[in-house]
Design a protein around this motif. Structure first.
Motif, PDB file in Angstrom:
ATOM      1  N   SER A  94       0.648  -1.195   0.103  1.00  0.00           N
ATOM      2  CA  SER A  94       0.066  -0.152  -0.037  1.00  0.00           C
ATOM      3  C   SER A  94       0.803   1.119   0.023  1.00  0.00           C
ATOM      4  O   SER A  94       0.436   2.259  -0.309  1.00  0.00           O
ATOM      5  CB  SER A  94      -1.085  -0.063   1.288  1.00  0.00           C
ATOM      6  OG  SER A  94      -1.709  -1.138   1.257  1.00  0.00           O
ATOM      7  N   ARG A  95       1.999   1.276   0.639  1.00  0.00           N
ATOM      8  CA  ARG A  95       2.875   2.318   0.615  1.00  0.00           C
ATOM      9  C   ARG A  95       4.460   1.847   0.149  1.00  0.00           C
ATOM     10  O   ARG A  95       4.854   0.781   0.144  1.00  0.00           O
ATOM     11  CB  ARG A  95       3.291   2.775   2.133  1.00  0.00           C
ATOM     12  CG  ARG A  95       1.734   3.179   2.509  1.00  0.00           C
ATOM     13  CD  ARG A  95       2.018   3.674   3.878  1.00  0.00           C
ATOM     14  NE  ARG A  95       0.829   3.895   4.584  1.00  0.00           N
ATOM     15  CZ  ARG A  95       0.340   5.414   4.780  1.00  0.00           C
ATOM     16  NH1 ARG A  95       1.102   6.119   4.108  1.00  0.00           N
ATOM     17  NH2 ARG A  95      -0.717   5.432   5.234  1.00  0.00           N
ATOM     18  N   GLU A  96       5.197   3.068  -0.737  1.00  0.00           N
ATOM     19  CA  GLU A  96       6.565   2.568  -0.942  1.00  0.00           C
ATOM     20  C   GLU A  96       7.474   3.084   0.259  1.00  0.00           C
ATOM     21  O   GLU A  96       8.471   2.381   0.056  1.00  0.00           O
ATOM     22  CB  GLU A  96       6.645   3.764  -2.154  1.00  0.00           C
ATOM     23  CG  GLU A  96       6.027   3.340  -3.576  1.00  0.00           C
ATOM     24  CD  GLU A  96       6.639   1.991  -3.964  1.00  0.00           C
ATOM     25  OE1 GLU A  96       7.816   1.928  -4.414  1.00  0.00           O
ATOM     26  OE2 GLU A  96       5.778   0.905  -3.987  1.00  0.00           O
ATOM     27  N   TRP A  97       6.994   3.775   1.166  1.00  0.00           N
ATOM     28  CA  TRP A  97       7.611   3.903   2.189  1.00  0.00           C
ATOM     29  C   TRP A  97       6.868   4.779   3.369  1.00  0.00           C
ATOM     30  O   TRP A  97       5.879   5.625   2.838  1.00  0.00           O
ATOM     31  CB  TRP A  97       9.069   4.674   1.940  1.00  0.00           C
ATOM     32  CG  TRP A  97       8.803   6.054   1.121  1.00  0.00           C
ATOM     33  CD1 TRP A  97       8.808   6.339  -0.199  1.00  0.00           C
ATOM     34  CD2 TRP A  97       8.747   7.587   1.769  1.00  0.00           C
ATOM     35  NE1 TRP A  97       8.441   7.585  -0.553  1.00  0.00           N
ATOM     36  CE2 TRP A  97       8.245   8.264   0.908  1.00  0.00           C
ATOM     37  CE3 TRP A  97       8.898   7.744   2.964  1.00  0.00           C
ATOM     38  CZ2 TRP A  97       8.057   9.605   0.883  1.00  0.00           C
ATOM     39  CZ3 TRP A  97       8.352   9.212   3.436  1.00  0.00           C
ATOM     40  CH2 TRP A  97       8.063  10.030   2.193  1.00  0.00           C
ATOM     41  N   ASP A  98       7.282   4.773   4.535  1.00  0.00           N
ATOM     42  CA  ASP A  98       6.733   5.764   5.473  1.00  0.00           C
ATOM     43  C   ASP A  98       7.828   6.154   6.437  1.00  0.00           C
ATOM     44  O   ASP A  98       9.002   5.692   6.341  1.00  0.00           O
ATOM     45  CB  ASP A  98       5.335   5.090   5.874  1.00  0.00           C
ATOM     46  CG  ASP A  98       5.691   3.849   6.731  1.00  0.00           C
ATOM     47  OD1 ASP A  98       6.919   3.486   7.288  1.00  0.00           O
ATOM     48  OD2 ASP A  98       4.907   2.929   6.760  1.00  0.00           O
ATOM     49  N   LYS A 155      13.585   5.409   1.059  1.00  0.00           N
ATOM     50  CA  LYS A 155      13.064   6.442   0.012  1.00  0.00           C
ATOM     51  C   LYS A 155      13.989   6.826  -0.960  1.00  0.00           C
ATOM     52  O   LYS A 155      15.038   7.329  -0.713  1.00  0.00           O
ATOM     53  CB  LYS A 155      12.482   7.860   0.645  1.00  0.00           C
ATOM     54  CG  LYS A 155      12.087   8.851  -0.211  1.00  0.00           C
ATOM     55  CD  LYS A 155      11.513  10.089   0.401  1.00  0.00           C
ATOM     56  CE  LYS A 155      11.009  11.092  -0.384  1.00  0.00           C
ATOM     57  NZ  LYS A 155      10.396  12.211   0.497  1.00  0.00           N
ATOM     58  N   HIS A 165       2.667  12.618  -0.810  1.00  0.00           N
ATOM     59  CA  HIS A 165       1.758  12.094  -1.661  1.00  0.00           C
ATOM     60  C   HIS A 165       2.111  12.109  -2.876  1.00  0.00           C
ATOM     61  O   HIS A 165       1.574  11.437  -3.734  1.00  0.00           O
ATOM     62  CB  HIS A 165       0.300  13.234  -1.545  1.00  0.00           C
ATOM     63  CG  HIS A 165       0.826  14.370  -2.217  1.00  0.00           C
ATOM     64  ND1 HIS A 165       1.198  15.548  -1.880  1.00  0.00           N
ATOM     65  CD2 HIS A 165       0.429  15.128  -3.502  1.00  0.00           C
ATOM     66  CE1 HIS A 165       1.220  16.755  -2.532  1.00  0.00           C
ATOM     67  NE2 HIS A 165       1.022  16.321  -3.598  1.00  0.00           N
ATOM     68  N   ALA A 177       4.992   8.516  -1.848  1.00  0.00           N
ATOM     69  CA  ALA A 177       4.811   7.316  -0.956  1.00  0.00           C
ATOM     70  C   ALA A 177       3.309   6.502  -1.489  1.00  0.00           C
ATOM     71  O   ALA A 177       3.438   5.091  -1.107  1.00  0.00           O
ATOM     72  CB  ALA A 177       4.362   7.658   0.357  1.00  0.00           C
ATOM     73  N   LEU A 178       2.619   6.822  -2.021  1.00  0.00           N
ATOM     74  CA  LEU A 178       1.165   6.351  -2.368  1.00  0.00           C
ATOM     75  C   LEU A 178       1.040   6.596  -3.975  1.00  0.00           C
ATOM     76  O   LEU A 178      -0.101   6.858  -4.390  1.00  0.00           O
ATOM     77  CB  LEU A 178       0.073   7.038  -1.729  1.00  0.00           C
ATOM     78  CG  LEU A 178       0.329   7.206  -0.071  1.00  0.00           C
ATOM     79  CD1 LEU A 178      -0.798   8.191   0.414  1.00  0.00           C
ATOM     80  CD2 LEU A 178       0.099   5.886   0.441  1.00  0.00           C
ATOM     81  N   TRP A 196      -4.036  -0.867   4.887  1.00  0.00           N
ATOM     82  CA  TRP A 196      -2.860  -0.134   4.347  1.00  0.00           C
ATOM     83  C   TRP A 196      -1.498  -0.895   4.481  1.00  0.00           C
ATOM     84  O   TRP A 196      -0.595  -0.710   5.037  1.00  0.00           O
ATOM     85  CB  TRP A 196      -2.428   1.392   5.215  1.00  0.00           C
ATOM     86  CG  TRP A 196      -3.621   2.111   4.670  1.00  0.00           C
ATOM     87  CD1 TRP A 196      -4.800   2.648   5.493  1.00  0.00           C
ATOM     88  CD2 TRP A 196      -3.481   2.886   3.550  1.00  0.00           C
ATOM     89  NE1 TRP A 196      -5.329   3.393   4.612  1.00  0.00           N
ATOM     90  CE2 TRP A 196      -4.734   3.738   3.463  1.00  0.00           C
ATOM     91  CE3 TRP A 196      -2.798   2.997   2.274  1.00  0.00           C
ATOM     92  CZ2 TRP A 196      -5.182   4.573   2.336  1.00  0.00           C
ATOM     93  CZ3 TRP A 196      -3.073   3.993   1.468  1.00  0.00           C
ATOM     94  CH2 TRP A 196      -4.217   4.728   1.350  1.00  0.00           C
TER      95      TRP A 196
END
Length: 342
Positions: A287-291, A298, A308, A311-312, A321
């Motif tokens: 659901s996310r590339e990184w957080d 990243k 935005h 990451a998505l 998620w």
């Protein structure tokens, strides 16, 4: 543009030399919004599908006649993206909020029974020539295509997803399906991928700590606890210490091959139901590339972009998620796939 993973914060093999024996590779896909064509690997793009082959459909009985229209979901994303780019702190204008409210409405499809075949959504396609960690498919197939039902109403609990993976030999697809069938409505906007081009990058990876030998896993845990204790005395705004799980072993985001993460559940045996062979991780849909927990992954090219914008990128949401790990049988690639949501 290429995407480059920054060097890891620490040399994990210098800390734990035994990890060299478990070193592997995974191909980060780095999907980013774009206009992919039928001849390229992509997420949410057009698929190279044979004209004479039936499009995958969901045949499990469940409610499928009410939901949101895919076109409305894409339009909603355009409006929100424009608002974020224009004024990240202000949000949408009053006129945009009215439009968003209209686009969020659900619609009903007249005459659609709960048992009618429902066209699945084409999620992604991957050409083996583009992805070094993608194995050959059955009979030398070089093209993997991913589909899922746009409703969560499957399995014994009534809330599971329905996934379908297909392999093709791309050179044999000479006549393509010009207009694939599409569901009129979907049950969850997170199942509608945004068209993305890929920027594959092969990186080094290591197994989930819980699958390493007990003695090595215990040493990694002790090392992390010592770092956390040191960090507790640091200023509140100091960066957190690196962690094996989130910074040194398994990258986040969409990727092919490598090792599965079991950060939500305990590791579960993934053996082939057809022959009993231990299965390999084929694909991770994230659901996310990184957080904030794994921001060290990243890409360098995205370091100055707001969250935005990087990451998505696919707008896909799996579970809460989370991520979907798809496994395949290394002995016979035509055996049914298995998957786990983390």
């Amino acid at each position: 543009m290429t995407r480059t993973t920054p060097p890891r914060p620490l040399d994990v093999e210098a800390l734990f030399p035994e990890l060299a024996a478990y070193r592997g590779t995974t191909t980060r896909l780095h999907p980013r919004p774009g206009s992919p064509d039928i001849s390229s690997s992509s997420v949410g793009g057009p698929l190279l599908w044979p004209r004479d082959e039936p499009w995958p459909v969901c045949t499990e009985p469940h409610a499928r006649g009410a939901g949101r229209r895919p076109a409305d979901i894409h339009r909603e994303r355009q409006v929100l993206a424009a608002a974020w780019d224009r004024a990240p702190d202000a949000g949408p204008t009053e006129q945009e909020r009215a439009l968003l409210k209209e686009l969020a409405q659900k619609h009903r499809v007249a005459g659609l029974a709960d048992t009618d075949p429902l066209p699945m959504l084409g999620v992604a396609q991957f050409y083996r020539r583009d992805l070094p960690d993608l194995p050959a498919g059955p009979d030398g197939a070089d093209l993997l295509q991913v589909f899922w039902c746009p409703f969560d109403r499957h399995g014994r609990t009534g809330y599971g997803m329905s996934l379908d993976l297909r392999w093709h030999r791309s050179s044999e697809v000479t006549e393509m399906l010009p207009a694939p069938p599409r569901p009129a409505v979907v049950g969850f906007e997170g199942y509608v991928p945004q068209p993305c081009v890929l920027h594959p990058e092969q990186v080094t990876t290591y197994p989930f700590a819980g699958l390493l030998p007990d003695e090595l896993c215990a040493r990694i845990d002790a090392w992390e606890e010592a770092l956390e204790e040191e960090a507790s005395a640091a200023p509140d705004d100091a960066p957190g210490p690196p962690a094996y799980q989130y910074d040194l072993s398994i990258p986040p985001g969409w990727r092919v091959g490598g090792f599965a993460s079991w950060h939500v559940t305990d590791p579960s045996p993934m053996d082939c139901h057809a022959c009993g062979a231990p299965m390999d991780l084929l694909l991770t849909i994230d659901s996310r590339e990184w957080d904030g927990g794994n921001g060290s992954w990243k890409p360098l090219e995205d370091r100055d972009l707001p969250a935005h914008r990087s990451a998505l990128p696919t707008e896909v949401a799996v579970g809460r998620w989370g991520q979907l790990n798809v496994f395949s049988c290394p002995a016979t690639r035509s055996h049914p796939h298995r998957w786990s949501v983390q």
